[in-house]
Design a protein around this motif. Structure first.
Motif, PDB file in Angstrom:
ATOM      1  N   VAL A 249     -52.846  -5.685  19.125  1.00 30.22           N
ATOM      2  CA  VAL A 249     -53.830  -5.044  18.552  1.00 30.22           C
ATOM      3  C   VAL A 249     -54.073  -3.609  19.231  1.00 30.22           C
ATOM      4  N   VAL A 250     -53.856  -3.525  20.451  1.00 33.30           N
ATOM      5  CA  VAL A 250     -54.043  -2.339  21.305  1.00 33.30           C
ATOM      6  C   VAL A 250     -52.712  -2.047  21.748  1.00 33.30           C
ATOM      7  N   PHE A 251     -52.030  -0.753  21.524  1.00 30.04           N
ATOM      8  CA  PHE A 251     -50.904  -0.873  21.952  1.00 30.04           C
ATOM      9  C   PHE A 251     -50.689   0.566  22.854  1.00 30.04           C
ATOM     10  N   VAL A 252     -49.681   0.731  23.858  1.00 33.00           N
ATOM     11  CA  VAL A 252     -49.652   2.286  24.393  1.00 33.00           C
ATOM     12  C   VAL A 252     -48.030   2.257  24.297  1.00 33.00           C
ATOM     13  N   SER A 253     -47.745   3.380  24.030  1.00 33.59           N
ATOM     14  CA  SER A 253     -46.164   3.702  24.026  1.00 33.59           C
ATOM     15  C   SER A 253     -45.705   3.887  25.323  1.00 33.59           C
ATOM     16  N   ARG A 254     -44.521   3.552  25.674  1.00 36.13           N
ATOM     17  CA  ARG A 254     -43.621   3.726  26.833  1.00 36.13           C
ATOM     18  C   ARG A 254     -42.619   4.343  26.470  1.00 36.13           C
ATOM     19  N   PRO A 255     -42.626   5.689  26.019  1.00 37.96           N
ATOM     20  CA  PRO A 255     -41.528   6.187  25.454  1.00 37.96           C
ATOM     21  C   PRO A 255     -40.115   6.360  26.317  1.00 37.96           C
TER      22      PRO A 255
ATOM     23  N   GLY B 136     -37.113  -8.579  33.438  1.00 36.70           N
ATOM     24  CA  GLY B 136     -38.257  -8.056  34.010  1.00 36.70           C
ATOM     25  C   GLY B 136     -39.170  -9.325  34.016  1.00 36.70           C
ATOM     26  N   MET B 137     -39.952  -9.285  34.973  1.00 29.98           N
ATOM     27  CA  MET B 137     -40.957 -10.400  34.911  1.00 29.98           C
ATOM     28  C   MET B 137     -41.739 -10.880  34.087  1.00 29.98           C
ATOM     29  N   ALA B 138     -42.283 -12.053  33.682  1.00 27.22           N
ATOM     30  CA  ALA B 138     -43.047 -12.554  32.443  1.00 27.22           C
ATOM     31  C   ALA B 138     -44.487 -11.620  32.370  1.00 27.22           C
ATOM     32  N   GLY B 139     -44.372 -11.397  31.148  1.00 27.69           N
ATOM     33  CA  GLY B 139     -45.847 -10.507  30.821  1.00 27.69           C
ATOM     34  C   GLY B 139     -45.565  -9.196  31.135  1.00 27.69           C
ATOM     35  N   SER B 140     -44.402  -8.553  31.419  1.00 26.08           N
ATOM     36  CA  SER B 140     -44.299  -7.193  31.731  1.00 26.08           C
ATOM     37  C   SER B 140     -44.228  -6.292  30.615  1.00 26.08           C
ATOM     38  N   GLY B 141     -44.003  -7.058  29.266  1.00 26.70           N
ATOM     39  CA  GLY B 141     -44.146  -6.360  28.079  1.00 26.70           C
ATOM     40  C   GLY B 141     -42.636  -6.126  27.393  1.00 26.70           C
ATOM     41  N   LYS B 142     -41.728  -6.977  27.842  1.00 26.56           N
ATOM     42  CA  LYS B 142     -40.510  -6.960  27.267  1.00 26.56           C
ATOM     43  C   LYS B 142     -40.274  -7.145  25.827  1.00 26.56           C
ATOM     44  N   SER B 143     -41.189  -8.127  25.332  1.00 22.32           N
ATOM     45  CA  SER B 143     -40.897  -8.143  23.983  1.00 22.32           C
ATOM     46  C   SER B 143     -41.550  -7.253  23.203  1.00 22.32           C
ATOM     47  N   VAL B 144     -42.567  -6.639  23.524  1.00 21.22           N
ATOM     48  CA  VAL B 144     -43.133  -5.575  22.788  1.00 21.22           C
ATOM     49  C   VAL B 144     -42.296  -4.433  22.718  1.00 21.22           C
ATOM     50  N   LEU B 145     -41.630  -4.260  23.884  1.00 23.09           N
ATOM     51  CA  LEU B 145     -40.824  -3.054  24.081  1.00 23.09           C
ATOM     52  C   LEU B 145     -39.406  -3.290  23.433  1.00 23.09           C
TER      53      LEU B 145
ATOM     54  N   GLU C  94     -54.844   3.847  29.899  1.00 22.82           N
ATOM     55  CA  GLU C  94     -54.665   4.109  28.433  1.00 22.82           C
ATOM     56  C   GLU C  94     -55.054   2.989  27.694  1.00 22.82           C
ATOM     57  N   ILE C  95     -54.644   1.818  27.944  1.00 23.87           N
ATOM     58  CA  ILE C  95     -55.097   0.386  27.371  1.00 23.87           C
ATOM     59  C   ILE C  95     -56.414   0.263  27.438  1.00 23.87           C
ATOM     60  N   LEU C  96     -56.932   0.343  28.875  1.00 21.30           N
ATOM     61  CA  LEU C  96     -58.577   0.390  28.905  1.00 21.30           C
ATOM     62  C   LEU C  96     -59.334   1.380  27.976  1.00 21.30           C
TER      63      LEU C  96
ATOM     64  N   PRO D  70     -49.483  -5.924  31.666  1.00 21.69           N
ATOM     65  CA  PRO D  70     -50.371  -5.222  30.404  1.00 21.69           C
ATOM     66  C   PRO D  70     -50.818  -6.722  29.576  1.00 21.69           C
ATOM     67  N   LEU D  71     -50.617  -7.725  29.890  1.00 20.31           N
ATOM     68  CA  LEU D  71     -51.177  -8.743  29.339  1.00 20.31           C
ATOM     69  C   LEU D  71     -52.635  -8.899  30.015  1.00 20.31           C
ATOM     70  N   VAL D  72     -52.694  -8.688  31.446  1.00 18.77           N
ATOM     71  CA  VAL D  72     -53.728  -8.863  32.088  1.00 18.77           C
ATOM     72  C   VAL D  72     -54.498  -7.683  31.730  1.00 18.77           C
ATOM     73  N   VAL D  73     -54.004  -6.661  31.706  1.00 20.11           N
ATOM     74  CA  VAL D  73     -55.087  -5.468  31.349  1.00 20.11           C
ATOM     75  C   VAL D  73     -55.869  -5.361  30.051  1.00 20.11           C
ATOM     76  N   SER D  74     -54.911  -6.248  29.180  1.00 20.95           N
ATOM     77  CA  SER D  74     -55.212  -6.468  27.686  1.00 20.95           C
ATOM     78  C   SER D  74     -56.509  -7.352  27.741  1.00 20.95           C
ATOM     79  N   LEU D  75     -56.517  -8.433  28.291  1.00 21.99           N
ATOM     80  CA  LEU D  75     -57.461  -9.344  28.698  1.00 21.99           C
ATOM     81  C   LEU D  75     -58.886  -8.680  28.901  1.00 21.99           C
TER      82      LEU D  75
ATOM     83  N   LEU E 140     -49.694 -18.466  21.485  1.00 20.70           N
ATOM     84  CA  LEU E 140     -50.248 -17.929  23.117  1.00 20.70           C
ATOM     85  C   LEU E 140     -49.011 -17.585  23.741  1.00 20.70           C
ATOM     86  N   HIS E 141     -49.314 -16.610  24.644  1.00 20.20           N
ATOM     87  CA  HIS E 141     -48.207 -16.108  25.562  1.00 20.20           C
ATOM     88  C   HIS E 141     -47.980 -17.185  26.651  1.00 20.20           C
ATOM     89  N   ASP E 142     -46.716 -17.419  26.752  1.00 19.17           N
ATOM     90  CA  ASP E 142     -46.391 -18.316  27.597  1.00 19.17           C
ATOM     91  C   ASP E 142     -47.010 -18.712  28.926  1.00 19.17           C
TER      92      ASP E 142
HETATM   93  P1  ADP Z   1     -43.026 -10.337  28.194  1.00 16.44           P
HETATM   94  O1  ADP Z   1     -41.857 -10.315  26.812  1.00 16.44           O
HETATM   95  O2  ADP Z   1     -42.437  -9.485  29.217  1.00 16.44           O
HETATM   96  O3  ADP Z   1     -43.364 -11.858  28.714  1.00 16.44           O
HETATM   97  P2  ADP Z   1     -44.861  -9.402  26.234  1.00 16.44           P
HETATM   98  O4  ADP Z   1     -44.112  -8.205  25.654  1.00 16.44           O
HETATM   99  O5  ADP Z   1     -44.974 -10.659  25.349  1.00 16.44           O
HETATM  100  O6  ADP Z   1     -44.339  -9.655  27.764  1.00 16.44           O
HETATM  101  O7  ADP Z   1     -46.143  -8.595  26.399  1.00 16.44           O
HETATM  102  C1  ADP Z   1     -47.201  -9.331  27.205  1.00 16.44           C
HETATM  103  C2  ADP Z   1     -48.363  -8.791  26.481  1.00 16.44           C
HETATM  104  O8  ADP Z   1     -48.983  -7.742  27.186  1.00 16.44           O
HETATM  105  C3  ADP Z   1     -48.556  -8.630  24.979  1.00 16.44           C
HETATM  106  O9  ADP Z   1     -49.045  -9.629  24.407  1.00 16.44           O
HETATM  107  C4  ADP Z   1     -49.731  -7.528  24.899  1.00 16.44           C
HETATM  108  O10 ADP Z   1     -51.077  -8.047  24.982  1.00 16.44           O
HETATM  109  C5  ADP Z   1     -49.357  -6.637  26.222  1.00 16.44           C
HETATM  110  N1  ADP Z   1     -48.538  -5.451  26.133  1.00 16.44           N
HETATM  111  C6  ADP Z   1     -47.342  -5.587  26.380  1.00 16.44           C
HETATM  112  N2  ADP Z   1     -46.877  -4.397  26.224  1.00 16.44           N
HETATM  113  C7  ADP Z   1     -48.012  -3.374  25.764  1.00 16.44           C
HETATM  114  C8  ADP Z   1     -47.826  -1.982  25.241  1.00 16.44           C
HETATM  115  N3  ADP Z   1     -46.935  -1.145  25.238  1.00 16.44           N
HETATM  116  N4  ADP Z   1     -49.251  -1.576  25.005  1.00 16.44           N
HETATM  117  C9  ADP Z   1     -50.099  -2.793  24.834  1.00 16.44           C
HETATM  118  N5  ADP Z   1     -50.308  -3.977  25.289  1.00 16.44           N
HETATM  119  C10 ADP Z   1     -48.867  -4.462  25.694  1.00 16.44           C
END
Ligand code: ADP
Length: 573
Positions: A111-117, A141-150, A282-284, A310-315, A426-428
């Motif tokens: 929903v809220v996204f920041v780019s990590r160019p 990288g560690m869980a929740g660090s944004g790997k899937s989004v990346l 930026e997310i905040l 990023p998961l925690v910041v989003s929450l 849900l996220h893991d």
């Molecule tokens: P991983 O695959 O490392 O476990 P995810 O890619 O699933 O982590 O990211 C976990 C959560 O963090 C996402 O569901 C999203 O809420 C937040 N998140 C990750 N990357 C970003 C991003 N670039 N901008 C905003 N939120 C992000």
């Protein structure tokens, strides 16, 4: 772009330019593959609304439809109505999948996204190395660090698609799997690949892991050379070996050493410590609709407490969106050390996540908090449609959708809106939290699922191939086992009705999986019957299960059951 649609845009241009917030709309459009990331970046540097409309006028019908859909999703109802009348007729599927669109279930941006160019570029650069020859790109990288989004973001790149992966990009969520699950995943992938070939030949479903691998190898080498497979969240090197087929793969994992055992070139990208501080800020800022420099002083400390996750910041961001004067309060919440995890991961500090989850759950209305707790019973990496929850909660699907939307807005839940119906998950780490929190109630939570199912489907199990039915067909046994409802489990798996429905709708692999999994509490004869007749259950047209069972020894329970059913059928038919 169709004439009507163009003139509608021109007519409404002025209002649109005044009222829309392009950045959210563009997110959807990028996800739909009608806007490239480069175009998006360019628009960001100008008067965004004007530039977006200018571009839209030069694009095709798909772009118009995507723009319209984005408006609906972002609740610009009046404006969407303006566009509605001139929506181009939906194009035939084949046309829609133009060669440059991104297929294969790559998830959309959150929903809220920041780019990590910098990171995205690093991944893309590695992917370009797969242009000439097959190999692996590992994002670790560690869980929740944004790997899937990346990974998803890296894949959204038309140049990459055209130059390196003209065979398309195919996304597979893996997670923690055992062997039967893995087989099923590969079966589903083969099925998907075969379907989009529009080939008339109906292949037999591969039944063993070796067969499935062989089939996949054939498909990848012969039919989809130069396609990219994205394997999201791999835990286990045996899983990876199943995909060691000399193809092109991007995988995400927490465990860097996994690729040691596979062959071919390997390129690695590390997602070190999650987001850097400014990205967290930026997310905040996006959540609270403030400018970066307008954030209060607590913001930076909050981001630090979130340790780059990023998961925690989003929450936390979602919480602050609703209560903008609670910065100090949520900072204090994060600093508390209230939770003790039993299973601590060695590499990751969950404290911040636990605090943030607890805070987000706490602000839910009481009734919704209970409903959220019910999600504890979901299996990891499984996505459910709203209808399943409407059975579980005994609420109208529309009400359920509203509640789920609330969860999604709080980042307590994620939605895959590529799929119709939408699928929720849900996220893991969130599921870990729920299971930990509700450890003592697991059994009763699963009981509730079974009970609600039985209520809803008292006239017989669902038989359509709809997504919600498939959920029940696939997971009812799992819920029964977890609920310790062995009698129910026993009679379900003994019911020939159930067996044939399940085999028909899902193929034999899931069924066999059940027997492997719950075998110890099942009748031996029945297992024998299945192992002898299992191969016949794959035939099309589907064989008469009752007839099969009637050919069993007359002393067996299977025979007895079949006889009962045959008499029943004779009676009613
Ligand atoms: P991983 O695959 O490392 O476990 P995810 O890619 O699933 O982590 O990211 C976990 C959560 O963090 C996402 O569901 C999203 O809420 C937040 N998140 C990750 N990357 C970003 C991003 N670039 N901008 C905003 N939120 C992000």
């Amino acid at each position: 772009l169709e004439e009507g649609a163009r003139s509608c845009l021109l007519r409404s241009r002025h209002r649109l330019e005044q009222d829309i917030k392009p950045s959210y709309l563009m997110d959807h459009m990028v996800s739909d593959g009608v806007l490239t990331v480069d175009e998006e970046e360019r628009i960001r540097t100008q008067d965004q609304a004007v530039a977006l409309l200018e571009l839209l006028l030069r694009k095709d019908n798909r772009a118009y439809i995507s723009f319209y859909n984005a408006m609906v999703k972002e609740a610009y109802n009046d404006l969407a109505n303006l566009l509605h009348r001139d929506l181009p007729r939906v194009l035939p599927e084949a046309h829609f999948r133009s060669s440059t669109s991104i297929e294969g279930g790559v998830p959309q941006r959150p929903v809220v996204f920041v780019s990590r160019p910098e990171l995205v570029n690093r991944v893309r650069e590695k992917l370009y190395r797969l242009q000439k020859e097959p190999g692996w790109v590992t994002v670790f990288g560690m869980a929740g660090s944004g790997k899937s989004v990346l990974a998803a973001e890296a894949a959204r790149h038309h140049g990459l698609l055209e130059e390196c992966f003209p065979g398309g990009i195919h996304w597979l969520s893996i997670g923690q799997l055992d062997k039967p699950d893995l087989l099923v995943k590969i079966q589903l992938l083969c099925f998907r690949l075969e379907q989009s070939l529009d080939s008339q030949s109906l292949h037999r479903t591969p039944n063993t892991l070796d067969e499935a691998k062989e089939r996949l190898r054939f498909l990848m080498l012969r039919r989809y050379p130069r396609a990219l497979l994205i394997l999201d969240d791999i835990w286990d090197s045996t899983v990876l070996k199943a995909f060691d087929l000399h193809c092109r793969i991007l995988l995400t994992t927490r465990n860097r050493s996994l690729t040691n055992s596979v062959s071919g070139a390997i390129y690695e990208v590390e997602v070190e410590s999650g987001l850097d501080e400014n990205k967290g800020m930026e997310i905040l800022a996006l959540y609270t609709n403030t400018k970066l420099h307008g954030l209060p002083e607590e913001a930076r400390s909050i981001v630090r407490e979130c340790k780059g996750s990023p998961l925690v910041v989003s929450l936390i961001g979602a919480l602050l969106k609703e209560k903008p004067n609670r910065w100090p309060y949520y900072l204090r919440q994060l600093q508390q050390k209230q939770f003790k995890r039993i299973r601590k991961s060695s590499s990751y500090d969950y404290d911040a996540l636990d605090q943030a989850m607890a805070a987000s759950i706490e602000v839910l209305p009481d009734e919704h908090r209970e409903l959220y707790k019910d999600l504890t019973v979901l299996e990891k990496d499984i996505r459910v449609p709203a209808k399943v929850l409407s059975v579980l909660w005994e609420l109208e699907p529309e009400e359920v959708e509203d509640i789920l939307e609330e969860f999604v807005n709080k980042s307590l839940l994620f939605v895959d809106s590529h799929n119709k119906p939408y699928l929720y998950y849900l996220h893991d780490l969130q599921l870990d939290f729920l299971v930990e929190q509700n450890r003592t109630q697991l059994e009763s939570l699963h009981k509730k699922v079974v009970h609600q199912y039985q209520q809803h489907y008292r006239d017989g199990p669902p038989t359509s191939g709809d997504e919600d039915c498939l959920y029940w067909i696939r997971f009812l046994t799992y819920h029964m086992a977890k609920a310790n409802l062995f009698q129910e489990l026993y009679s379900l798996m003994f019911s020939l009705d159930w067996v044939s429905t399940k085999a028909q709708l899902m193929g034999p692999a899931f069924l066999i999986n059940d027997y492997v999994e719950y075998g110890p509490i099942l009748d031996k004869e029945f297992q024998e019957f299945l192992s002898l007749s299992g191969h016949q259950l794959e035939q099309r047209p589907f064989p008469d299960v009752v007839q099969l069972a009637l050919s069993q020894p007359h002393t067996s329970e299977v025979y007895r059951q079949a006889l009962l059913q045959a008499r029943d059928q004779a009676g009613t038919g």
